[in-house]
Scaffold this motif. Structure first.
Motif, mmCIF file in Angstrom:
data_model
loop_
_atom_site.group_PDB
_atom_site.id
_atom_site.type_symbol
_atom_site.label_atom_id
_atom_site.label_comp_id
_atom_site.label_asym_id
_atom_site.label_seq_id
_atom_site.Cartn_x
_atom_site.Cartn_y
_atom_site.Cartn_z
ATOM 1 N N ASN A 228 0.825 -1.209 0.000
ATOM 2 C CA ASN A 228 0.000 0.000 0.000
ATOM 3 C C ASN A 228 0.860 1.260 0.000
ATOM 4 O O ASN A 228 0.670 2.162 0.825
ATOM 5 N N ALA A 229 1.827 1.301 -0.898
ATOM 6 C CA ALA A 229 2.674 2.484 -1.110
ATOM 7 C C ALA A 229 3.490 2.841 0.124
ATOM 8 O O ALA A 229 3.830 4.021 0.325
ATOM 9 N N GLU A 230 3.855 1.838 0.947
ATOM 10 C CA GLU A 230 4.652 2.135 2.141
ATOM 11 C C GLU A 230 6.038 2.675 1.804
ATOM 12 O O GLU A 230 6.653 3.372 2.626
ATOM 13 N N LEU A 231 6.564 2.363 0.628
ATOM 14 C CA LEU A 231 7.924 2.793 0.261
ATOM 15 C C LEU A 231 7.915 3.979 -0.695
ATOM 16 O O LEU A 231 8.974 4.373 -1.207
ATOM 17 N N GLU A 232 6.760 4.561 -0.936
ATOM 18 C CA GLU A 232 6.654 5.635 -1.921
ATOM 19 C C GLU A 232 7.536 6.823 -1.549
ATOM 20 O O GLU A 232 7.576 7.250 -0.391
ATOM 21 N N GLY A 233 8.227 7.351 -2.549
ATOM 22 C CA GLY A 233 9.066 8.530 -2.358
ATOM 23 C C GLY A 233 10.431 8.251 -1.783
ATOM 24 O O GLY A 233 11.235 9.179 -1.639
ATOM 25 N N GLN A 234 10.750 6.990 -1.459
ATOM 26 C CA GLN A 234 12.054 6.676 -0.889
ATOM 27 C C GLN A 234 13.069 6.400 -1.990
ATOM 28 O O GLN A 234 12.734 5.833 -3.030
ATOM 29 N N LEU A 235 14.295 6.802 -1.744
ATOM 30 C CA LEU A 235 15.371 6.545 -2.693
ATOM 31 C C LEU A 235 15.899 5.131 -2.495
ATOM 32 O O LEU A 235 16.141 4.694 -1.364
ATOM 33 N N TYR A 236 16.074 4.433 -3.590
ATOM 34 C CA TYR A 236 16.550 3.056 -3.520
ATOM 35 C C TYR A 236 17.942 2.978 -2.896
ATOM 36 O O TYR A 236 18.237 2.068 -2.130
ATOM 37 N N HIS A 269 15.719 3.337 -12.478
ATOM 38 C CA HIS A 269 17.161 3.537 -12.616
ATOM 39 C C HIS A 269 17.503 4.954 -13.044
ATOM 40 O O HIS A 269 18.643 5.384 -12.914
ATOM 41 N N GLU A 270 16.527 5.676 -13.552
ATOM 42 C CA GLU A 270 16.805 7.012 -14.062
ATOM 43 C C GLU A 270 16.691 8.074 -12.977
ATOM 44 O O GLU A 270 17.499 8.987 -12.897
ATOM 45 N N HIS A 271 15.669 7.958 -12.125
ATOM 46 C CA HIS A 271 15.462 8.956 -11.080
ATOM 47 C C HIS A 271 15.873 8.463 -9.703
ATOM 48 O O HIS A 271 16.006 9.261 -8.780
ATOM 49 N N GLY A 272 16.042 7.164 -9.560
ATOM 50 C CA GLY A 272 16.547 6.615 -8.306
ATOM 51 C C GLY A 272 15.505 6.287 -7.266
ATOM 52 O O GLY A 272 15.851 5.850 -6.169
ATOM 53 N N TYR A 273 14.214 6.447 -7.574
ATOM 54 C CA TYR A 273 13.168 6.228 -6.585
ATOM 55 C C TYR A 273 12.659 4.784 -6.619
ATOM 56 O O TYR A 273 12.599 4.153 -7.681
ATOM 57 N N VAL A 274 12.251 4.296 -5.448
ATOM 58 C CA VAL A 274 11.633 2.986 -5.346
ATOM 59 C C VAL A 274 10.254 3.026 -5.995
ATOM 60 O O VAL A 274 9.511 3.993 -5.845
ATOM 61 N N ARG A 315 0.627 2.600 -14.154
ATOM 62 C CA ARG A 315 0.485 3.005 -12.746
ATOM 63 C C ARG A 315 1.716 2.577 -11.954
ATOM 64 O O ARG A 315 2.182 3.306 -11.072
ATOM 65 N N HIS A 316 2.246 1.392 -12.269
ATOM 66 C CA HIS A 316 3.440 0.923 -11.563
ATOM 67 C C HIS A 316 4.642 1.813 -11.880
ATOM 68 O O HIS A 316 5.371 2.218 -10.971
ATOM 69 N N TRP A 317 4.864 2.109 -13.142
ATOM 70 C CA TRP A 317 6.005 2.958 -13.495
ATOM 71 C C TRP A 317 5.888 4.345 -12.868
ATOM 72 O O TRP A 317 6.881 4.946 -12.476
ATOM 73 N N HIS A 318 4.681 4.863 -12.764
ATOM 74 C CA HIS A 318 4.493 6.193 -12.189
ATOM 75 C C HIS A 318 4.473 6.175 -10.669
ATOM 76 O O HIS A 318 4.212 7.214 -10.050
ATOM 77 N N ARG A 319 4.794 5.037 -10.062
ATOM 78 C CA ARG A 319 5.085 5.049 -8.632
ATOM 79 C C ARG A 319 6.383 5.784 -8.359
ATOM 80 O O ARG A 319 6.652 6.171 -7.221
ATOM 81 N N CYS A 320 7.203 5.952 -9.386
ATOM 82 C CA CYS A 320 8.408 6.785 -9.273
ATOM 83 C C CYS A 320 7.981 8.249 -9.330
ATOM 84 O O CYS A 320 7.394 8.682 -10.331
ATOM 85 N N PRO A 321 8.247 9.052 -8.295
ATOM 86 C CA PRO A 321 7.833 10.462 -8.319
ATOM 87 C C PRO A 321 8.417 11.239 -9.489
ATOM 88 O O PRO A 321 7.777 12.154 -10.010
ATOM 89 N N GLY A 322 9.630 10.866 -9.927
ATOM 90 C CA GLY A 322 10.240 11.568 -11.048
ATOM 91 C C GLY A 322 9.484 11.353 -12.342
ATOM 92 O O GLY A 322 9.184 12.301 -13.076
ATOM 93 N N CYS A 323 9.135 10.100 -12.647
ATOM 94 C CA CYS A 323 8.384 9.797 -13.868
ATOM 95 C C CYS A 323 6.975 10.377 -13.787
ATOM 96 O O CYS A 323 6.446 10.891 -14.777
ATOM 97 N N ARG A 324 6.366 10.299 -12.602
ATOM 98 C CA ARG A 324 5.004 10.795 -12.457
ATOM 99 C C ARG A 324 4.945 12.312 -12.620
ATOM 100 O O ARG A 324 4.062 12.840 -13.295
ATOM 101 N N ALA A 325 5.881 13.022 -12.008
ATOM 102 C CA ALA A 325 5.869 14.481 -12.076
ATOM 103 C C ALA A 325 6.148 14.986 -13.481
ATOM 104 O O ALA A 325 5.565 15.982 -13.922
ATOM 105 N N ARG A 326 7.011 14.295 -14.193
ATOM 106 C CA ARG A 326 7.367 14.742 -15.547
ATOM 107 C C ARG A 326 6.486 14.087 -16.608
ATOM 108 O O ARG A 326 6.688 14.311 -17.806
ATOM 109 N N THR A 327 5.545 13.268 -16.191
ATOM 110 C CA THR A 327 4.630 12.569 -17.104
ATOM 111 C C THR A 327 5.418 11.891 -18.211
ATOM 112 O O THR A 327 5.170 12.099 -19.402
ATOM 113 N N THR A 328 6.333 11.048 -17.803
ATOM 114 C CA THR A 328 7.169 10.351 -18.777
ATOM 115 C C THR A 328 7.494 8.966 -18.258
ATOM 116 O O THR A 328 6.966 8.525 -17.234
ATOM 117 N N LEU A 329 8.353 8.271 -18.963
ATOM 118 C CA LEU A 329 8.884 6.982 -18.560
ATOM 119 C C LEU A 329 10.403 7.067 -18.590
ATOM 120 O O LEU A 329 10.961 7.937 -19.272
#
Length: 450
Positions: A228-236, A269-274, A315-329
């Motif tokens: 349930n998104a417990e690791l959201e926003g954390q850096l790997y 691997h691009e933004h470093g987020y879990v 939805r899984h790929w956009h769990r990365c805040p970087g991809c989600r904020a920039r609306t990209t992959l």
């Protein structure tokens, strides 16, 4: 039940030999091939208290006279679960060999560790050809599954041999390995007399027809908790150094399929987020098929990623805040999407050589990019067709990164509006100002937890 297994039955219990025969009979038409000796041949070891059948744990009972037996109903339940599994023999997952993988000895007393067991068997037997012949006395089944019948060997770069199994079999064996681990932990807890406020969730206690106490599993993920998104926003890079992370990950169900235990932390691997904890199967499905560090083969599994299961993967790929904020992959995923979706109409077709009246896409699709990995916005994506029967159509299109990203945003809004609505440039606070270098996993060695 067939007549030949009837004599071993007493009070709902059947002998291990009868259970072997029953297992083979019940799974004769299963898509996943099974093996005889599931209860009596290594790595099955009845005296430890249980035997694995697919992802099902069957408890063993020591009946009168010291003979080991199992409940017939549990064998039937395990067979019914296996018979319900579909298998695509072309949807393969690489299982080895991997450079630098630690060599671990496996015997009857050790846990399943099916990847190490298969590696050991193939290395000792000299490859799949000898393994398939089934030398007398050699173990060949894992959790009652005959892995030899579905093992595929491929040669890479003309020299390196790699081994592959259908994704359905990989998921079954991963679930079996997890189920055994949970069973052993519960057994140790009971032996140590640890106080518990409630019965262990896996396995549960039951009684057979004769009143004897046995162990009956509830399923391979009965004890797992949903992610349930417990690791959201954390850096790997930070999370992977924290003690106890691997144990925590093993307690989750896979965040994508939700039917298998998590084994790895998938991260951008691009933004470093879990992103989320995944099972081995979904992790390999998500990984781009790199030919080189900047070259991707657009294989069949992209049909699932960008077609049949699109919203879930986006939805899984956009769990990365970087991809989600920039609306990209990430760059490799965006490149694959560009080749598979944006350039689909440009891919030529040829008459099907098998004689049907239809047409089939030309050759093998591939996409590469030129430019700095540190600044993917400067990259130029080149979509090409290899192995064209007529020798034509080598390059289909060359698309700048910015144009590809804009096409993706438009497609995302039409295809997965809920995912697009959660993305946008207003969520850039705290994100890296520049893209991180792309890390291309070209060897598929990243199958360990970290």
């Amino acid at each position: 039940m067939s007549e030949r297994v009837m004599p071993g039955r007493t009070d709902g219990l059947i002998t291990l030999g009868a259970a072997d025969a029953l297992w083979v009979d019940l799974t004769a038409d299963s898509a996943v091939p099974t093996a005889s000796g599931a209860f009596t041949c290594s790595p099955a070891h009845a005296r430890v208290g249980c035997v694995l059948l697919g992802s099902h744990v069957v408890a063993t009972v020591r009946a009168s006279g010291g003979q080991w037996s199992v409940l017939e109903v549990e064998v039937r339940r395990a067979a019914a679960e296996l018979n319900a599994v579909g298998m695509d023999r072309k949807d393969l997952v690489r299982i080895g060999p991997f450079r630098g993988a630690p060599r671990q000895e496996c015997n009857e007393e050790t846990p399943l560790r099916w990847r190490q067991r298969i590696t050991r068997e193939l290395q000792e037997l000299g490859g799949p050809e000898r393994a398939a012949r089934g030398e007398v006395g050699r173990p060949y089944h894992l959790a009652g599954i005959d892995w030899r019948q579905v093992l595929v060997e491929q040669t890479r770069d003309g020299t390196q041999r790699t081994w592959w199994l259908p994704r359905a079999v990989v998921r079954l064996l991963d679930a079996a390995e997890h189920a055994e681990t949970q069973w052993v932990q519960a057994a140790r807890t009971r032996q140590a007399g640890a106080a518990a406020t409630e019965p262990p969730p896996y396995p549960r206690q039951a009684r057979d027809a004769g009143g004897r106490q046995t162990t009956s599993p509830q399923g391979p993920i009965a004890s797992l908790r949903p992610y349930n998104a417990e690791l959201e926003g954390q850096l790997y890079s930070v999370l992977s150094r924290k003690p106890g992370t691997s144990r925590r990950v093993a307690g989750w169900a896979c965040a994508v399929c939700r039917t298998a235990p998590a084994a790895v932390i998938d991260h951008c691997h691009e933004h470093g987020y879990v992103r989320a904890p995944l099972c081995q199967s979904c992790n390999t499905l998500e990984r781009p098929d790199h030919l080189y560090s900047n070259d991707i083969r657009v294989a069949n599994h992209y049909t699932r990623l960008f077609d049949t299961h699109t919203a879930g993967w986006l939805r899984h790929w956009h769990r990365c805040p970087g991809c989600r904020a920039r609306t990209t992959l990430p760059l490799p995923h965006l490149a694959a999407w560009t080749a598979y979706v944006a350039c689909r109409s440009q891919r030529p077709t040829h008459r099907d050589p098998r004689g049907s009246r239809g047409r089939r896409p030309c050759g093998a699709l591939r996409v590469s990019w030129a430019g700095s990995h540190n600044a993917p916005r400067s990259c130029l994506l080149t979509v090409a067709v290899d192995s064209c029967p007529s020798g034509e159509h080598r390059v289909l299109a060359q698309i700048p990164y910015r144009e590809a990203a804009e096409q993706f945003r438009t497609w995302l809004t039409e295809t997965a509006p809920a995912v697009a609505a959660a993305a946008g440039p207003d969520r850039l606070d705290g994100l890296p100002a520049h893209f991180r270098p792309v890390i291309a996993d070209t060897s598929s060695e990243g199958l360990a937890l970290f």
